[in-house]
Scaffold this active site. Structure first.
Site, mmCIF file in Angstrom:
data_model
loop_
_atom_site.group_PDB
_atom_site.id
_atom_site.type_symbol
_atom_site.label_atom_id
_atom_site.label_comp_id
_atom_site.label_asym_id
_atom_site.label_seq_id
_atom_site.Cartn_x
_atom_site.Cartn_y
_atom_site.Cartn_z
ATOM 1 N N CYS A 240 -9.244 -2.385 57.152
ATOM 2 C CA CYS A 240 -9.595 -3.806 57.297
ATOM 3 C C CYS A 240 -9.096 -4.566 56.073
ATOM 4 C CB CYS A 240 -11.103 -3.986 57.469
ATOM 5 S SG CYS A 240 -11.815 -3.031 58.819
ATOM 6 N N ALA B 98 -6.478 -6.854 55.457
ATOM 7 C CA ALA B 98 -5.946 -8.223 55.365
ATOM 8 C C ALA B 98 -7.004 -9.142 54.739
ATOM 9 C CB ALA B 98 -5.566 -8.717 56.760
ATOM 10 N N PRO B 99 -6.552 -10.134 53.948
ATOM 11 C CA PRO B 99 -5.166 -10.564 53.719
ATOM 12 C C PRO B 99 -4.391 -9.748 52.691
ATOM 13 C CG PRO B 99 -6.661 -12.010 52.551
ATOM 14 C CD PRO B 99 -7.530 -11.070 53.346
ATOM 15 N N GLY B 100 -5.043 -8.824 51.978
ATOM 16 C CA GLY B 100 -4.304 -7.942 51.093
ATOM 17 C C GLY B 100 -4.694 -7.981 49.633
ATOM 18 N N LYS C 177 -7.353 -6.864 48.047
ATOM 19 C CA LYS C 177 -7.884 -5.588 47.550
ATOM 20 C C LYS C 177 -6.790 -4.530 47.489
ATOM 21 C CE LYS C 177 -12.717 -6.303 48.887
ATOM 22 N NZ LYS C 177 -12.610 -7.691 49.373
ATOM 23 N N ASP D 27 -13.466 -2.340 53.832
ATOM 24 C CA ASP D 27 -14.011 -3.679 53.592
ATOM 25 C C ASP D 27 -14.326 -4.265 54.969
ATOM 26 O OD1 ASP D 27 -14.729 -5.947 52.074
ATOM 27 O OD2 ASP D 27 -12.810 -6.883 52.529
ATOM 28 N N CYS E 134 -18.399 -8.867 52.211
ATOM 29 C CA CYS E 134 -18.597 -10.097 51.442
ATOM 30 C C CYS E 134 -19.887 -10.766 51.919
ATOM 31 C CB CYS E 134 -17.400 -11.036 51.546
ATOM 32 S SG CYS E 134 -16.888 -11.426 53.217
#
Length: 460
Positions: free
Chosen positions: A275, A277-279, A281, A360, A413
């Protein structure tokens, strides 16, 4: 009927239309608080002002609507006047002194004279004169309710939830939930943090080239309490744009660094980021591996996986700057389960198990409502129940790809227990071969979004 009983985003299209027509009203040297635009207009300076006002409406929308409700005797204003009123409220609320508030009010009243009826313009003029007084009255009531809640007086928590829901524009059920889980004091801290306009934080690549450029342009940025993170000083986007859009830097909130650091990837290891995206991490994982190799050519594999053509396109764009590590980007729906994903990895000739795995997970976003104020209006009770079930299934799937002795990090988050601690507990009950190594919860602050995470070690 209260205007808050309807679709909270109903007026936003009108707000955008008004912003499109107001470019001539904003001087080139105006006070712009936000430099990273989400709206699409030709003038970069105008972008910043539009975003500031648009997000200002979202951050205090329920307060502005309540003020209108308290003032008006004839119900909710028509759509165009409503949009004008909300934008005027946003600008006046953030004004630093009485002179600026008066200028803002005058500007919007003059605009309404050209685009609304005479009676509507008169209404707006009268309302904006009373608006600061109405807000102050609600704020004082909120302050009294807060101290009563701390003293645990009868009915105080309910009153505090009602008033803070209005003043800080959050769903009442969510405020009540936070009071129950975290207490009135922590809830107020979260609400205040979510009301502060987000700055432009960025992380720089751990290379000598990046450090050199940062030193040469140090007047554009401020250092922060977060390692490798800097803050763009207001009004400098145009000067810094070339740096911030290069491979040497990546715009992201400091909260996104907590999970990769908990994962602690090393040179020579295989890492799976699910999971992803957006990248942000994934990029940090790569940079942590580069750091571990002492800035020499690192060894190892990074596999970043997400689902959907749009998300994969963004992921590829954001990972294109990683030219020092073997990176693979996969388009796969993890909901299909571990068996299907294993077949997919074999087909791509990639590792079947990894030293480090990061999940994530999709979540309610309750930790990022300051940066994404629109998300708060879409939340409902069911979001937490539905997502926790999916999060548990995804975590079970991710666990299948961790080597014996390897690390699995679960992050969201969100700050909700049922999306973090409870998911972790249920996972450990079903997966006895893992143990909990560390658990963290980061609450939203003026300098960072919120997040929840847990690190597990595979014992056998």
């Amino acid at each position: 009927m209260s205007c808050r009983d309807e679709n909270p985003n109903a007026d936003l299209s009108d707000i955008v239309k008004i912003l499109e027509s107001r470019e001539e009203a904003f001087p080139e040297n105006g006070d712009v608080r936000c430099e990273y635009p989400i709206l699409t207009f030709k003038n970069r300076h105008f972008h910043g002002i539009c975003q500031f006002l648009f997000l200002g409406v979202l951050r205090r929308k329920l307060l502005f609507e309540k003020a209108l409700e308290n003032f008006s005797r004839s119900g909710k204003p028509k759509r165009k006047l409503m949009a004008c009123s909300l934008l005027a409220c946003a600008e006046i609320f953030e004004a630093q002194d009485e002179n600026k508030r008066a200028k803002s009010a005058h500007s919007w009243v003059e605009y309404s004279k050209k685009h609304c009826s005479k009676s509507e313009s008169g209404f707006l003029n009268a309302f904006l004169r009373k608006f600061p007084e109405i807000c102050e009255s609600i704020r004082k009531d909120l302050k009294s309710a807060f101290f009563a809640a701390l003293e645990e007086k009868k009915g105080a928590s309910e009153k505090f939830a009602e008033l803070s829901s209005i003043y800080y524009s959050h769903p009442k059920f969510l405020v009540e939930k936070w009071i129950k889980n975290f207490g009135a004091e922590k809830t107020l801290e979260i609400l205040r943090a979510n009301s502060v306009p987000s700055g432009v934080y960025f992380r720089y690549s751990p290379t000598k080239e990046a450090l050199k450029i940062l030193k040469e342009n140090s007047d554009l940025f401020s250092s922060t309490e977060f390692e490798d993170f800097w803050l763009l000083k207001s009004g400098n986007w145009k000067k810094a744009e070339k740096i911030l859009t290069s491979k040497l830097a990546y715009i992201q909130d400091p909260s996104t660094s907590f999970a990769p650091k908990l994962l602690s990837p090393k040179s020579g290891e295989s890492v799976l980021d699910l999971c992803s995206a957006p990248g942000g991490k994934s990029r940090m994982i790569a940079d942590l591996i580069l750091k571990d190799s002492h800035l020499k050519k690192p060894e190892g594999t990074l596999v970043a996986c997400d689902f959907g053509e749009g998300r994969i396109r963004i992921l590829n764009e954001n990972l294109s700057g990683i030219d020092f590590l073997n990176v693979s980007v996969l388009n796969f729906d993890l909901r299909l389960g571990a068996k299907k994903f294993l077949e997919f990895l074999k087909e791509k000739k990639l590792p079947e198990q990894f030293d480090k795995v990061l999940l994530d997970a999709p979540c309610s976003n309750s930790g990022v409502l300051g940066r994404r104020p629109d998300a708060r209006y879409r939340l409902s009770h069911l979001d937490f129940l539905n997502r926790s079930e999916l999060q548990g299934k995804l975590l079970d799937t991710a666990a299948e790809f961790v080597k014996i002795g390897g690390t699995l990090v679960y992050s969201t988050c969100s700050i909700e227990p049922e999306e973090n601690e409870i998911v972790a507990r249920k996972f450990l009950e079903k997966n006895k071969c893992f143990e909990l190594v560390e658990e963290k919860k980061i609450f939203p602050s003026e300098n960072s979004d919120g997040a929840g995470m847990a690190a597990f070690l595979r014992k056998r």
